[in-house]
Design a protein around this motif. Structure first.
Motif, PDB file in Angstrom:
ATOM      1  N   THR A 269      45.146   2.727  64.940  1.00 30.37           N
ATOM      2  CA  THR A 269      45.671   1.540  64.267  1.00 30.37           C
ATOM      3  C   THR A 269      46.064   0.464  65.274  1.00 30.37           C
ATOM      4  O   THR A 269      45.798  -0.739  65.083  1.00 30.37           O
ATOM      5  N   ALA A 270      46.687   0.883  66.360  1.00 28.60           N
ATOM      6  CA  ALA A 270      47.126  -0.094  67.371  1.00 28.60           C
ATOM      7  C   ALA A 270      45.954  -0.772  68.056  1.00 28.60           C
ATOM      8  O   ALA A 270      46.066  -1.917  68.524  1.00 28.60           O
ATOM      9  N   VAL A 271      44.814  -0.131  68.116  1.00 25.37           N
ATOM     10  CA  VAL A 271      43.649  -0.707  68.787  1.00 25.37           C
ATOM     11  C   VAL A 271      42.771  -1.491  67.814  1.00 25.37           C
ATOM     12  O   VAL A 271      42.289  -2.599  68.105  1.00 25.37           O
ATOM     13  N   ILE A 272      42.562  -0.955  66.617  1.00 25.98           N
ATOM     14  CA  ILE A 272      41.605  -1.546  65.683  1.00 25.98           C
ATOM     15  C   ILE A 272      42.159  -2.815  65.034  1.00 25.98           C
ATOM     16  O   ILE A 272      41.429  -3.814  64.855  1.00 25.98           O
ATOM     17  N   LEU A 273      43.429  -2.854  64.654  1.00 22.76           N
ATOM     18  CA  LEU A 273      43.979  -4.017  63.974  1.00 22.76           C
ATOM     19  C   LEU A 273      43.877  -5.297  64.806  1.00 22.76           C
ATOM     20  O   LEU A 273      43.423  -6.352  64.306  1.00 22.76           O
ATOM     21  N   PRO A 274      44.232  -5.302  66.104  1.00 24.81           N
ATOM     22  CA  PRO A 274      44.054  -6.535  66.893  1.00 24.81           C
ATOM     23  C   PRO A 274      42.592  -6.978  66.986  1.00 24.81           C
ATOM     24  O   PRO A 274      42.292  -8.189  66.944  1.00 24.81           O
ATOM     25  N   LEU A 275      41.695  -6.022  67.075  1.00 23.77           N
ATOM     26  CA  LEU A 275      40.281  -6.376  67.140  1.00 23.77           C
ATOM     27  C   LEU A 275      39.819  -7.042  65.847  1.00 23.77           C
ATOM     28  O   LEU A 275      39.078  -8.041  65.865  1.00 23.77           O
ATOM     29  N   ARG A 276      40.260  -6.518  64.735  1.00 22.19           N
ATOM     30  CA  ARG A 276      39.858  -7.102  63.452  1.00 22.19           C
ATOM     31  C   ARG A 276      40.433  -8.503  63.286  1.00 22.19           C
ATOM     32  O   ARG A 276      39.783  -9.414  62.748  1.00 22.19           O
ATOM     33  N   ARG A 277      41.654  -8.741  63.736  1.00 20.66           N
ATOM     34  CA  ARG A 277      42.260 -10.072  63.643  1.00 20.66           C
ATOM     35  C   ARG A 277      41.487 -11.090  64.488  1.00 20.66           C
ATOM     36  O   ARG A 277      41.251 -12.241  64.068  1.00 20.66           O
ATOM     37  N   ARG A 278      41.087 -10.703  65.689  1.00 22.63           N
ATOM     38  CA  ARG A 278      40.313 -11.605  66.546  1.00 22.63           C
ATOM     39  C   ARG A 278      38.979 -11.970  65.901  1.00 22.63           C
ATOM     40  O   ARG A 278      38.529 -13.139  65.948  1.00 22.63           O
ATOM     41  N   MET A 279      38.330 -10.980  65.313  1.00 19.81           N
ATOM     42  CA  MET A 279      37.040 -11.244  64.662  1.00 19.81           C
ATOM     43  C   MET A 279      37.220 -12.207  63.493  1.00 19.81           C
ATOM     44  O   MET A 279      36.379 -13.103  63.274  1.00 19.81           O
ATOM     45  N   ARG A 280      38.271 -12.095  62.711  1.00 19.40           N
ATOM     46  CA  ARG A 280      38.510 -13.000  61.586  1.00 19.40           C
ATOM     47  C   ARG A 280      38.757 -14.418  62.078  1.00 19.40           C
ATOM     48  O   ARG A 280      38.283 -15.400  61.481  1.00 19.40           O
ATOM     49  N   ARG A 281      39.516 -14.562  63.157  1.00 23.42           N
ATOM     50  CA  ARG A 281      39.789 -15.890  63.694  1.00 23.42           C
ATOM     51  C   ARG A 281      38.499 -16.569  64.165  1.00 23.42           C
ATOM     52  O   ARG A 281      38.287 -17.785  63.951  1.00 23.42           O
ATOM     53  N   ARG A 282      37.650 -15.799  64.816  1.00 21.84           N
ATOM     54  CA  ARG A 282      36.383 -16.377  65.278  1.00 21.84           C
ATOM     55  C   ARG A 282      35.539 -16.845  64.102  1.00 21.84           C
ATOM     56  O   ARG A 282      34.924 -17.924  64.128  1.00 21.84           O
TER      57      ARG A 282
END
Length: 298
Positions: A269-282
């Motif tokens: 959870t700590a690794v995947i959630l930040p990655l998903r947020r970055r992808m949404r922003r892009r």
């Protein structure tokens, strides 16, 4: 006077004649028997007759070493241990417990205990009979080793070595020169060392003969392997036990893995959630930016 002499000569001749007749009537066998009756018995025969029969024909005492083990089943093996210790102590002042190991039971398995004891050899059978009162005997093993020849050989060697030590002690006492004293001391020291080694070995054998070494293993009834049943019912029962055992093992494995799964889930959870947020922003940035119209040539 002449007549008197003749009478005396005639009487002497008559006595000689009678004596000769008597001697002629005795046979050589009678003379031999008479001599045998008159001769005293030899001293060796007298000693043999006076010696008890047991000292002549009694064989050497047989010496054996007894070892063994017994397996008992009881509802609470640990509770039986003090009773076994008391039983061993009641067999004599030399009886003792050399080692003792106890394992308490839990929800998965019963308890057990193992004792190694030394019991007087003449009390071994009586001790086994008393052990049967403390639990059910499921196995019993007794081994016997005859050491009569070994003990007799050691006794003879020890006696000879003691004589050798005495002789060398006398040689040392009579030594005159320093070289003789040194040589005698070295020889005496070697003989004494050999004697002590043989005496120690003989004492060990005597201890093993006098006290039997016995191992007592106590367990619960379900701790003893049952005999295999080759029937259809036995095979079905073993299959069902195997299945339930496997399911139980899988369940226990998953239960033990739950803490690790929780930790892995947190890390994911700590690794995947930040990655998903970055992808949404892009994606959002790409959608809101207007496209630049192409410029027409002048």
């Amino acid at each position: 006077m002449r007549t008197h002499v003749r009478h005396r000569l005639a009487g002497a001749l008559a006595v000689v004649a009678v004596a000769g007749t008597l001697l002629a009537g005795c046979s050589p066998a009678d003379e031999a028997n008479g001599a045998a009756r008159a001769a005293p018995a030899p001293q060796a025969d007298q000693d043999y007759q006076e010696r008890p029969t047991g000292d002549v024909s009694q064989p050497a005492q047989r010496q054996v070493i007894q070892t063994g083990r017994v397996t008992l089943t009881a509802k609470d093996p640990v509770a039986v241990v003090p009773k076994v210790v008391s039983l061993v102590g009641a067999q004599g002042p030399e009886a003792r417990v050399d080692s003792r190991e106890e394992t308490s039971g839990n929800e998965h398995r019963g308890g057990s205990a193992t004792l190694t004891v030394r019991i007087p050899s003449n009390r071994l059978n009586a001790t086994i009979d008393e052990l049967k009162k403390l639990g059910k005997v499921v196995s019993l093993e007794i081994n016997v080793e005859d050491v009569t020849d070994t003990a007799s050989d050691l006794d003879a060697r020890i006696a000879a070595q003691e004589i050798s030590v005495e002789r060398m002690t006398a040689v040392l006492a009579g030594a005159q020169t320093t070289a003789d004293v040194i040589a005698a001391e070295e020889a005496l020291s070697q003989r004494q060392s050999d004697l002590e080694s043989m005496v120690a070995q003989r004492n060990r054998i005597a201890d093993q003969v006098a006290l039997s070494t016995f191992t007592i293993y106590i367990t619960t009834p379900d701790g003893v392997p049952a005999e295999k049943d080759d029937s259809f019912g036995g095979a079905l029962s073993r299959g069902w036990s195997s299945l339930t055992g496997a399911a139980k093992a899988v369940g226990l494995g998953l239960t033990e893995a739950l803490p690790w799964l929780a930790v892995l889930a947190l890390l994911a959870t700590a690794v995947i959630l930040p990655l998903r947020r970055r992808m949404r922003r892009r994606r959002a940035t790409t959608t809101t930016t207007p496209a630049t119209p192409p410029t027409s040539p002048v």
